[in-house]
Design a protein around this motif. Structure first.
Motif, PDB file in Angstrom:
ATOM      1  N   TYR A   1      12.335  -3.751  -5.172  1.00 46.72           N
ATOM      2  CA  TYR A   1      12.879  -4.927  -4.491  1.00 46.72           C
ATOM      3  C   TYR A   1      12.399  -5.028  -3.044  1.00 46.72           C
ATOM      4  O   TYR A   1      13.007  -5.719  -2.221  1.00 46.72           O
ATOM      5  N   THR A   2      11.301  -4.353  -2.727  1.00 51.13           N
ATOM      6  CA  THR A   2      10.799  -4.342  -1.355  1.00 51.13           C
ATOM      7  C   THR A   2      10.389  -5.733  -0.875  1.00 51.13           C
ATOM      8  O   THR A   2      10.724  -6.145   0.246  1.00 51.13           O
TER       9      THR A   2
ATOM     10  N   ILE B   1       0.834  -1.203   0.000  1.00 53.63           N
ATOM     11  CA  ILE B   1       0.000   0.000   0.000  1.00 53.63           C
ATOM     12  C   ILE B   1       0.871   1.256   0.000  1.00 53.63           C
ATOM     13  O   ILE B   1       0.620   2.213  -0.760  1.00 53.63           O
ATOM     14  N   LEU B   2       1.912   1.262   0.822  1.00 55.55           N
ATOM     15  CA  LEU B   2       2.792   2.430   0.904  1.00 55.55           C
ATOM     16  C   LEU B   2       3.517   2.679  -0.421  1.00 55.55           C
ATOM     17  O   LEU B   2       3.578   3.819  -0.905  1.00 55.55           O
ATOM     18  N   VAL B   3       4.054   1.616  -1.003  1.00 53.66           N
ATOM     19  CA  VAL B   3       4.755   1.754  -2.285  1.00 53.66           C
ATOM     20  C   VAL B   3       3.779   2.206  -3.365  1.00 53.66           C
ATOM     21  O   VAL B   3       4.088   3.086  -4.176  1.00 53.66           O
ATOM     22  N   GLY B   4       2.587   1.602  -3.370  1.00 50.27           N
ATOM     23  CA  GLY B   4       1.578   1.980  -4.358  1.00 50.27           C
ATOM     24  C   GLY B   4       1.190   3.443  -4.261  1.00 50.27           C
ATOM     25  O   GLY B   4       1.053   4.140  -5.281  1.00 50.27           O
ATOM     26  N   LEU B   5       1.031   3.944  -3.026  1.00 43.42           N
ATOM     27  CA  LEU B   5       0.673   5.351  -2.830  1.00 43.42           C
ATOM     28  C   LEU B   5       1.791   6.281  -3.301  1.00 43.42           C
ATOM     29  O   LEU B   5       1.544   7.299  -3.958  1.00 43.42           O
TER      30      LEU B   5
ATOM     31  N   ALA C   1      13.352  -7.990  -0.156  1.00 40.69           N
ATOM     32  CA  ALA C   1      14.027  -7.508   1.052  1.00 40.69           C
ATOM     33  C   ALA C   1      13.261  -7.919   2.302  1.00 40.69           C
ATOM     34  O   ALA C   1      13.860  -8.341   3.308  1.00 40.69           O
ATOM     35  N   ILE C   2      11.940  -7.814   2.260  1.00 43.45           N
ATOM     36  CA  ILE C   2      11.115  -8.189   3.409  1.00 43.45           C
ATOM     37  C   ILE C   2      11.213  -9.678   3.692  1.00 43.45           C
ATOM     38  O   ILE C   2      11.434 -10.096   4.839  1.00 43.45           O
ATOM     39  N   MET C   3      11.075 -10.500   2.654  1.00 45.44           N
ATOM     40  CA  MET C   3      10.995 -11.942   2.855  1.00 45.44           C
ATOM     41  C   MET C   3      12.363 -12.588   3.093  1.00 45.44           C
ATOM     42  O   MET C   3      12.474 -13.539   3.876  1.00 45.44           O
ATOM     43  N   LEU C   4      13.401 -12.106   2.420  1.00 41.74           N
ATOM     44  CA  LEU C   4      14.714 -12.738   2.548  1.00 41.74           C
ATOM     45  C   LEU C   4      15.494 -12.238   3.752  1.00 41.74           C
ATOM     46  O   LEU C   4      16.387 -12.924   4.245  1.00 41.74           O
ATOM     47  N   GLU C   5      15.156 -11.036   4.226  1.00 36.41           N
ATOM     48  CA  GLU C   5      15.896 -10.460   5.340  1.00 36.41           C
ATOM     49  C   GLU C   5      15.026 -10.228   6.572  1.00 36.41           C
ATOM     50  O   GLU C   5      15.465  -9.608   7.535  1.00 36.41           O
ATOM     51  N   ASN C   6      13.778 -10.730   6.525  1.00 36.13           N
ATOM     52  CA  ASN C   6      12.867 -10.662   7.666  1.00 36.13           C
ATOM     53  C   ASN C   6      12.698  -9.226   8.176  1.00 36.13           C
ATOM     54  O   ASN C   6      12.824  -8.941   9.361  1.00 36.13           O
ATOM     55  N   LYS C   7      12.384  -8.323   7.266  1.00 38.67           N
ATOM     56  CA  LYS C   7      12.234  -6.916   7.612  1.00 38.67           C
ATOM     57  C   LYS C   7      10.774  -6.510   7.681  1.00 38.67           C
ATOM     58  O   LYS C   7       9.903  -7.178   7.125  1.00 38.67           O
ATOM     59  N   GLY C   8      10.531  -5.394   8.347  1.00 37.77           N
ATOM     60  CA  GLY C   8       9.210  -4.814   8.376  1.00 37.77           C
ATOM     61  C   GLY C   8       8.947  -4.000   7.124  1.00 37.77           C
ATOM     62  O   GLY C   8       9.824  -3.880   6.256  1.00 37.77           O
TER      63      GLY C   8
ATOM     64  N   ALA D   1      15.640  -0.884   2.592  1.00 42.11           N
ATOM     65  CA  ALA D   1      16.653  -1.780   2.024  1.00 42.11           C
ATOM     66  C   ALA D   1      16.570  -1.797   0.504  1.00 42.11           C
ATOM     67  O   ALA D   1      17.593  -1.789  -0.190  1.00 42.11           O
ATOM     68  N   SER D   2      15.355  -1.802  -0.033  1.00 42.94           N
ATOM     69  CA  SER D   2      15.177  -1.772  -1.483  1.00 42.94           C
ATOM     70  C   SER D   2      15.711  -0.468  -2.065  1.00 42.94           C
ATOM     71  O   SER D   2      16.396  -0.462  -3.090  1.00 42.94           O
TER      72      SER D   2
END
Length: 285
Positions: free
Chosen positions: A132-133, A106-110, A136-143, A150-151
């Motif tokens: 690459y969000t 949602i944030l990226v889309g906005l 980054a979230i799934m491979l590095e366990n980020k919020g 990170a992206s």
């Protein structure tokens, strides 16, 4: 001057390797087939009088789409390391991060929407920053925000290469749309079905490209620099190359941080997927 993260992207390598990966691992198409089935069911429900059913199916489709987007990074990682692709487990893992993925989406889309409304160019820049969000979230366990950061850190100096990848993906979608247009002139229903079916490999390919790029050229593709790591944590000094007697000593990896490539012997990070020297895929663990 901002610190560069990862290695420069080689567009030709990303395109060819992602296509080869799909050919070698056709199971990577299955998640998109699930989305296709749900979309076709939703279209049938919308065409009927059951508008409430169509709304429910649309909601389910959106949920499943978010989960599938989050499942691809772990699927690609397993494929690159020669592991067993477990679609169910990858989707369960993504489902546990559903809220994170949804908020980030949602944030990226906005941001992209506002960027295009403003001057168009900012929207394109936001796409290249935040493409690459999900990996980054799934491979590095980020919020959500950490994944976006990170992206952006990775894509900031790679805007043109990421834009070229996006342009190739857009051209592929336009080709599919052109095919649909030709078929729809004869049969609109057949055109819609063909369009949806052809989007399965295209959407899977786009997901593979993004994750392959982040794994191959991202933070884990190069060892940290001598000053600081990409997230600001200090990097320990390199082990001494001379022993107490003044004789050359064998390089020693910092415990839990570094290891060596079995092919060329180069020192690599413990979580690296590829050797930065010879490019060999490293065994996990």
């Amino acid at each position: 001057m901002s610190t560069k993260v990862g290695r420069p992207i080689v567009v030709g390598d990303v395109i060819s390797k992602s296509i080869s990966l799909l050919r070698q691992r056709p199971a990577l198409l299955i998640p998109q087939v699930i989305v296709l089935v749900l979309s076709l069911i939703g279209d049938l429900a919308s065409a009927a009088t059951f508008s409430a059913l169509g709304a429910v199916i649309l909601f389910i489709t959106v949920v499943v789409w978010v989960v599938i987007a989050g499942a691809y990074p772990s699927l690609i990682k397993e494929a690159l390391t020669g592991g067993q692709i477990t679609i169910a487990e990858s989707m369960r893992h993504a489902a546990r991060r559903f809220i994170t993925l949804l908020v980030a989406g949602i944030l990226v889309g906005l941001l992209v929407f506002v960027g295009f409304i403003a001057l168009v160019v900012p929207g394109i820049i936001f796409i290249t920053w935040y493409a690459y969000t999900v990996p980054a979230i799934m491979l590095e366990n980020k919020g959500p925000l950490a994944g976006m950061s990170a992206s952006r850190a990775f894509g900031r100096d790679k805007k043109w290469k990421t834009f070229l990848l996006a342009l190739v993906a857009i051209i592929a979608v336009l080709i599919v749309a052109a095919i649909q247009s030709g078929i729809s002139s004869v049969s609109p229903i057949a055109g819609s079905v063909v369009y949806s079916v052809l989007l399965v490999p295209v959407d899977a390919w786009i997901a593979v490209m993004l994750t392959y790029t982040y794994i191959t050229y991202g933070p884990s593709s190069t060892p940290p620099t001598g000053e600081a790591s990409m997230f600001g944590a200090s990097v320990p000094p390199a082990p001494s190359m001379v022993d107490n007697q003044g004789s050359p000593a064998a390089p020693v990896a910092a415990p839990g941080r570094m290891r060596f490539c079995s092919n060329c012997g180069s020192q690599v990070q413990a979580d690296a997927m590829f050797c930065p020297n010879c490019g060999k895929i490293l065994a996990s663990g």
